[in-house]
Motif scaffolding. Structure first.
Motif, PDB file in Angstrom:
ATOM      1  N   VAL A 106      22.503  -5.966   5.363  1.00 21.51           N
ATOM      2  CA  VAL A 106      22.447  -6.672   4.084  1.00 21.51           C
ATOM      3  C   VAL A 106      21.057  -7.288   3.945  1.00 21.51           C
ATOM      4  CG1 VAL A 106      23.412  -8.551   2.688  1.00 21.51           C
ATOM      5  CG2 VAL A 106      24.900  -7.255   4.234  1.00 21.51           C
ATOM      6  N   THR A 107      20.378  -6.988   2.852  1.00 24.46           N
ATOM      7  CA  THR A 107      19.081  -7.601   2.576  1.00 24.46           C
ATOM      8  C   THR A 107      19.134  -8.224   1.192  1.00 24.46           C
ATOM      9  OG1 THR A 107      18.231  -5.514   1.721  1.00 24.46           O
ATOM     10  CG2 THR A 107      17.734  -6.007   4.006  1.00 24.46           C
ATOM     11  N   SER A 108      18.934  -9.501   1.147  1.00 21.87           N
ATOM     12  CA  SER A 108      18.932 -10.237  -0.113  1.00 21.87           C
ATOM     13  C   SER A 108      18.337 -11.608   0.148  1.00 21.87           C
ATOM     14  CB  SER A 108      20.361 -10.398  -0.648  1.00 21.87           C
ATOM     15  OG  SER A 108      20.373 -11.224  -1.800  1.00 21.87           O
ATOM     16  N   GLU A 109      17.674 -12.159  -0.829  1.00 20.89           N
ATOM     17  CA  GLU A 109      17.152 -13.516  -0.695  1.00 20.89           C
ATOM     18  C   GLU A 109      18.156 -14.551  -1.192  1.00 20.89           C
ATOM     19  OE1 GLU A 109      14.555 -14.640   0.992  1.00 20.89           O
ATOM     20  OE2 GLU A 109      14.202 -12.575   1.573  1.00 20.89           O
ATOM     21  N   ARG A 110      19.313 -14.088  -1.668  1.00 17.14           N
ATOM     22  CA  ARG A 110      20.371 -14.999  -2.100  1.00 17.14           C
ATOM     23  C   ARG A 110      21.200 -15.410  -0.892  1.00 17.14           C
ATOM     24  NH1 ARG A 110      23.499 -12.146  -6.447  1.00 17.14           N
ATOM     25  NH2 ARG A 110      24.537 -14.159  -6.593  1.00 17.14           N
TER      26      ARG A 110
ATOM     27  N   VAL B 183      25.150 -14.249  -0.311  1.00 19.03           N
ATOM     28  CA  VAL B 183      25.437 -12.817  -0.306  1.00 19.03           C
ATOM     29  C   VAL B 183      25.725 -12.308   1.104  1.00 19.03           C
ATOM     30  CG1 VAL B 183      24.358 -10.553  -0.702  1.00 19.03           C
ATOM     31  CG2 VAL B 183      24.150 -12.356  -2.409  1.00 19.03           C
ATOM     32  N   HIS B 184      24.991 -12.777   2.088  1.00 22.41           N
ATOM     33  CA  HIS B 184      25.063 -12.234   3.444  1.00 22.41           C
ATOM     34  C   HIS B 184      26.439 -12.404   4.088  1.00 22.41           C
ATOM     35  CE1 HIS B 184      20.734 -11.328   3.805  1.00 22.41           C
ATOM     36  NE2 HIS B 184      20.675 -12.234   2.852  1.00 22.41           N
TER      37      HIS B 184
ATOM     38  N   LYS C 151      12.230 -11.321   7.054  1.00 22.24           N
ATOM     39  CA  LYS C 151      12.995 -11.062   5.839  1.00 22.24           C
ATOM     40  C   LYS C 151      14.439 -11.488   6.091  1.00 22.24           C
ATOM     41  CE  LYS C 151      10.242  -6.946   5.255  1.00 22.24           C
ATOM     42  NZ  LYS C 151      10.274  -5.492   5.447  1.00 22.24           N
TER      43      LYS C 151
ATOM     44  N   GLN D 107      22.424 -20.635   3.548  1.00 25.55           N
ATOM     45  CA  GLN D 107      22.911 -19.411   4.178  1.00 25.55           C
ATOM     46  C   GLN D 107      23.666 -19.725   5.468  1.00 25.55           C
ATOM     47  OE1 GLN D 107      19.843 -16.803   5.639  1.00 25.55           O
ATOM     48  NE2 GLN D 107      21.245 -15.096   5.927  1.00 25.55           N
TER      49      GLN D 107
ATOM     50  N   ARG E 222      29.250 -10.416   2.052  1.00 24.65           N
ATOM     51  CA  ARG E 222      29.248  -8.957   2.235  1.00 24.65           C
ATOM     52  C   ARG E 222      29.697  -8.576   3.643  1.00 24.65           C
ATOM     53  NH1 ARG E 222      23.893  -6.863  -0.905  1.00 24.65           N
ATOM     54  NH2 ARG E 222      24.598  -7.380  -2.997  1.00 24.65           N
TER      55      ARG E 222
ATOM     56  N   THR F  42      17.868 -11.046   6.452  1.00 22.77           N
ATOM     57  CA  THR F  42      18.615  -9.801   6.670  1.00 22.77           C
ATOM     58  C   THR F  42      19.794 -10.070   7.595  1.00 22.77           C
ATOM     59  OG1 THR F  42      16.489  -8.634   6.582  1.00 22.77           O
ATOM     60  CG2 THR F  42      18.386  -7.380   7.351  1.00 22.77           C
TER      61      THR F  42
END
Length: 174
Positions: A154-158, A161-162, A138, A47, A165, A140
């Motif tokens: 944005v909330t995702s564990e991928r 994605v953050h 989390k 990330q 987006r 985020t």
């Protein structure tokens, strides 16, 4: 914290030992503030590196990237040097800011103690919820404007994605 809310101002040390405040950072333009659970873990590294790799795109839109976790400033410093990050990594070691932004997973130390006590009693219940016990926040991301208004959450564990987006949203605004 939801879209449209005013982000709380905070003061935290970065990986170089400088104190950073949200108020000072947003004065220079939008801030993309991303919370990650643990420096140097595989997904958090992916990330943070993705945010690093898209640095020119964020800069072209006038946005700053800022990472934040509950790791110590020393651990953040090691992580930043190891991966050559060109943006600040903030240390929220007591999870106060994570709590204010609503991304804290709960009192992980209490859960750790409860787990330890259960293990002493040899209970199988201690093995449940390992992710919640080990990861304090989390994953985020918040896009915050000059007035400290949260424009995107944005909330995702991928991992990828953050940044994608946030960048898409900033392009949409431009």
């Amino acid at each position: 914290m939801r879209t449209g809310d005013i982000a709380p101002d905070f003061r935290l040390p970065d990986h170089e030992g400088n104190i950073r405040s949200l108020g000072d950072m947003v004065a220079d333009g939008p801030v993309v503030l991303f919370f990650y659970p643990a420096a140097s873990s595989p997904v958090c590294t992916a990330q943070a590196c993705h945010f690093r790799d898209l640095g020119a795109s964020f800069a072209a839109l006038g946005a700053q990237r800022v990472g934040i976790s509950t790791d110590t400033a020393d651990r953040q410093s090691h992580f930043a040097m190891q991966r050559a990050f060109d943006y600040p990594l903030l240390s929220d070691s007591d999870a106060t800011v994570a709590e204010q932004f609503g991304v804290r997973r709960g009192n992980w130390m209490t859960r750790f103690r409860r787990r330890r006590d259960l293990e002493r009693r040899r209970s199988h219940a201690a093995k449940r919820g390992i992710v919640r016990r080990l990861l304090s926040v989390k994953r985020t991301t918040f896009v915050i404007d000059r007035h400290r208004v949260v424009r995107l959450k944005v909330t995702s564990e991928r991992a990828h994605v953050h940044a994608n987006r946030a960048l898409d949203f900033l392009r949409y605004l431009a």
